[in-house]
Motif scaffolding. Structure first.
Motif, PDB file in Angstrom:
ATOM      1  N   LEU A  66       0.759  -1.317  -0.133  1.00  0.00           N
ATOM      2  CA  LEU A  66      -0.107   0.062  -0.091  1.00  0.00           C
ATOM      3  C   LEU A  66       0.787   1.279  -0.040  1.00  0.00           C
ATOM      4  N   THR A  67       1.980   1.327   0.685  1.00  0.00           N
ATOM      5  CA  THR A  67       2.858   2.328   0.706  1.00  0.00           C
ATOM      6  C   THR A  67       3.341   2.534  -0.556  1.00  0.00           C
ATOM      7  N   GLN A  68       3.925   1.576  -1.152  1.00  0.00           N
ATOM      8  CA  GLN A  68       4.512   1.780  -2.523  1.00  0.00           C
ATOM      9  C   GLN A  68       3.500   2.292  -3.542  1.00  0.00           C
ATOM     10  N   ARG A  69       2.247   1.766  -3.454  1.00  0.00           N
ATOM     11  CA  ARG A  69       1.334   2.161  -4.594  1.00  0.00           C
ATOM     12  C   ARG A  69       1.030   3.707  -4.337  1.00  0.00           C
ATOM     13  N   LEU A  70       0.665   3.856  -2.968  1.00  0.00           N
ATOM     14  CA  LEU A  70       0.343   5.173  -2.755  1.00  0.00           C
ATOM     15  C   LEU A  70       1.417   6.227  -3.290  1.00  0.00           C
ATOM     16  N   ARG A  71       2.577   5.937  -2.839  1.00  0.00           N
ATOM     17  CA  ARG A  71       3.868   6.733  -3.403  1.00  0.00           C
ATOM     18  C   ARG A  71       3.731   7.230  -4.751  1.00  0.00           C
ATOM     19  N   GLN A  72       3.477   6.015  -5.557  1.00  0.00           N
ATOM     20  CA  GLN A  72       3.385   6.089  -7.154  1.00  0.00           C
ATOM     21  C   GLN A  72       2.199   6.695  -7.463  1.00  0.00           C
ATOM     22  N   LEU A  73       1.244   6.835  -6.916  1.00  0.00           N
ATOM     23  CA  LEU A  73      -0.153   7.563  -7.275  1.00  0.00           C
ATOM     24  C   LEU A  73      -0.045   8.884  -6.983  1.00  0.00           C
ATOM     25  N   GLU A  74       0.563   9.275  -5.678  1.00  0.00           N
ATOM     26  CA  GLU A  74       0.833  10.625  -5.335  1.00  0.00           C
ATOM     27  C   GLU A  74       2.010  11.358  -6.526  1.00  0.00           C
ATOM     28  N   ARG A  75       3.033  10.549  -6.682  1.00  0.00           N
ATOM     29  CA  ARG A  75       3.876  11.007  -7.967  1.00  0.00           C
ATOM     30  C   ARG A  75       3.437  11.191  -9.209  1.00  0.00           C
ATOM     31  N   ASP A  76       2.147  10.374  -9.392  1.00  0.00           N
ATOM     32  CA  ASP A  76       1.691  10.667 -10.739  1.00  0.00           C
ATOM     33  C   ASP A  76       0.412  11.635 -10.748  1.00  0.00           C
ATOM     34  N   GLY A  77       0.303  12.250  -9.766  1.00  0.00           N
ATOM     35  CA  GLY A  77      -0.706  13.094  -9.410  1.00  0.00           C
ATOM     36  C   GLY A  77      -1.979  12.774  -9.446  1.00  0.00           C
ATOM     37  N   LEU A  78      -2.368  11.375  -8.972  1.00  0.00           N
ATOM     38  CA  LEU A  78      -3.770  10.938  -9.007  1.00  0.00           C
ATOM     39  C   LEU A  78      -4.195  10.880  -7.658  1.00  0.00           C
ATOM     40  N   VAL A  79      -3.230  10.855  -6.623  1.00  0.00           N
ATOM     41  CA  VAL A  79      -3.597  10.997  -5.318  1.00  0.00           C
ATOM     42  C   VAL A  79      -2.886  11.803  -4.419  1.00  0.00           C
ATOM     43  N   GLN A  80      -3.305  12.553  -3.320  1.00  0.00           N
ATOM     44  CA  GLN A  80      -2.852  13.551  -2.549  1.00  0.00           C
ATOM     45  C   GLN A  80      -2.621  13.125  -1.165  1.00  0.00           C
TER      46      GLN A  80
END
Length: 133
Positions: A66-80
């Motif tokens: 979950l940490t890895q995926r959230l970081r990727q989504l944050e990097r890609d601008g999909l999650v804040q």
């Protein structure tokens, strides 16, 4: 020479396209449909802002993944990610406007699934060839 795809607002494959490089949706599929991304975005869209443990519990994913995926989504601008200076620290995640713009994509896939998933399952059940490895 102009690409046939740039001449119109809709994309369609051309016979002479190199499949390895021509498919403009491949990067989007890699981004959005990698393991756990869709459930995370789905939960954030459906339930709003969530804390890490809420996401972990709702999705059933390990904390590391979950940490890895959230970081990727944050990097890609999909999650804040929002950090609150409290004791203990509070961290919340929410879907961004860019992430929310995928709603129509997910809705269309949901409609396709409702209309065709039973056909896919029937085809799988009837398949007699060798199974992929």
């Amino acid at each position: 020479m102009p690409n046939a795809r740039t001449a119109t607002s809709t994309w369609s494959p051309q016979p002479d396209d190199d499949p390895a490089t021509a498919c403009p949706i491949s990067p989007v599929v890699d981004l959005v449909f990698s393991r756990w991304t869709t459930p995370i975005l789905w939960v954030l869209q459906a339930h709003g802002t969530q804390r890490f443990v809420e996401l972990e519990r709702r999705i059933g994913v390990t904390p590391k993944v979950l940490t890895q995926r959230l970081r990727q989504l944050e990097r890609d601008g999909l999650v804040q990610r929002r950090i609150y200076a409290e004791v203990p620290p509070r961290v919340e995640y929410e879907i961004t406007e860019l992430g929310s713009s995928l709603h129509s994509v997910f809705a269309a896939l949901g409609e396709w699934s409702d209309a065709h998933l039973a056909d896919v399952e029937a085809s799988r059940a009837a398949y007699t060839g060798p199974l992929p490895r």
